[in-house]
Write a protein that holds these residues in place. Structure first.
Motif, PDB file in Angstrom:
ATOM      1  N   GLU A 193       3.139   8.638  -4.496  1.00 12.95           N
ATOM      2  CA  GLU A 193       3.810   8.645  -5.237  1.00 12.95           C
ATOM      3  C   GLU A 193       4.626   9.994  -5.662  1.00 12.95           C
ATOM      4  O   GLU A 193       4.603  10.926  -5.898  1.00 12.95           O
ATOM      5  N   TRP A 246      11.020   5.101   4.281  1.00  5.92           N
ATOM      6  CA  TRP A 246      10.284   3.968   3.853  1.00  5.92           C
ATOM      7  C   TRP A 246      10.633   3.635   2.351  1.00  5.92           C
ATOM      8  O   TRP A 246      11.918   4.241   2.076  1.00  5.92           O
ATOM      9  N   ARG A 296       7.104   3.498  -0.205  1.00  7.21           N
ATOM     10  CA  ARG A 296       5.974   2.386   1.154  1.00  7.21           C
ATOM     11  C   ARG A 296       6.542   2.453   2.166  1.00  7.21           C
ATOM     12  O   ARG A 296       7.731   2.412   2.266  1.00  7.21           O
ATOM     13  N   LYS A 297       5.725   1.353   3.456  1.00 11.06           N
ATOM     14  CA  LYS A 297       6.655   0.614   4.226  1.00 11.06           C
ATOM     15  C   LYS A 297       7.327   0.307   3.960  1.00 11.06           C
ATOM     16  O   LYS A 297       7.207  -0.654   3.640  1.00 11.06           O
ATOM     17  N   MET A 332       1.053  -1.283   0.223  1.00 11.54           N
ATOM     18  CA  MET A 332       0.244  -0.108   0.521  1.00 11.54           C
ATOM     19  C   MET A 332       0.574   1.263  -0.160  1.00 11.54           C
ATOM     20  O   MET A 332       1.273   1.331   0.930  1.00 11.54           O
ATOM     21  N   PRO A 333       1.329   1.984  -0.786  1.00 12.80           N
ATOM     22  CA  PRO A 333       1.612   3.178  -0.632  1.00 12.80           C
ATOM     23  C   PRO A 333       1.781   4.250  -0.003  1.00 12.80           C
ATOM     24  O   PRO A 333      -0.041   4.324   0.191  1.00 12.80           O
ATOM     25  N   LEU A 334       2.367   5.022   0.708  1.00 13.62           N
ATOM     26  CA  LEU A 334       2.054   6.065   1.224  1.00 13.62           C
ATOM     27  C   LEU A 334       1.959   7.162   0.030  1.00 13.62           C
ATOM     28  O   LEU A 334       0.983   8.521   0.288  1.00 13.62           O
TER      29      LEU A 334
END
Length: 182
Positions: free
Chosen positions: A5, A64, A12-13, A1-3
């Motif tokens: 872009e 990240w 991501r984490k 799950m991207p934080l």
């Protein structure tokens, strides 16, 4: 799950599944030349990921994973997290890239994205960067993303530059009316 872009990156984490690729990167003496911790084996890398997971839980941020959008390849990490500087806990921007991804603008792109996230989403008041003056590539990236003035300090027995950017500096640099505040 991207934080979030950027143009070429998915951020991501980090997870334990990243340990093999991360170990390959952190065991490279050139990548770790300016690290206070030095080269990392798999056990040290696993502990680093554990610390990242603790940072996410406690602070909602930390280093990240950076993945290339086009290929999906893990290329390194970039993020902000707590760092004790002297007696003060600061929010520190840090990054590492696998050597084959150097000199392609990824560090600058990642740092800009992380700063935007830190100031706009996490409402950080300020972010610092700690760099040894001899690490000219990181000095260039730091200055390119908007850090200017620095103080000289000792950090883990090394003479370093500590750059600081406030939320207001970020807003001014990005022509925003003001910083996002709660």
């Amino acid at each position: 799950m991207p934080l979030f872009e950027t143009e070429r990156l998915v951020v991501r984490k980090l997870f334990h599944q990243d340990v093999p690729a991360l170990t390959a990167m952190l065991s490279d003496p050139e990548v770790m030349k300016f690290s206070v911790r030095g080269v990392c084996d798999e056990d040290a890398t696993r502990k680093f990921v554990d610390w990242c997971l603790e940072c996410y839980a406690a602070h909602g941020m930390g280093p990240w994973a950076l993945c290339e959008k086009e290929s999906g390849h893990f290329i390194g990490f970039c993020g902000v997290g707590p760092e004790l500087v002297g007696d003060v806990e600061e929010i520190n921007l840090g990054y590492r890239l696998a050597r084959r991804f150097w000199h392609q603008g990824y560090a600058t792109e990642a740092a800009k994205g992380v700063l935007k996230y830190a100031f706009d989403q996490k409402q950080c008041d300020s972010v610092i960067v700690i760099i040894e003056p001899e690490h000219t590539a990181s000095v260039k990236v730091t200055e390119k993303v908007g850090f200017g003035n620095y103080t000289l300090q000792e950090f883990h027995g090394r003479s370093v530059r500590v750059y600081r950017m406030t939320c207001d500096d970020w807003a001014l640099r990005n022509k925003l009316l003001s910083c996002v505040r709660p």
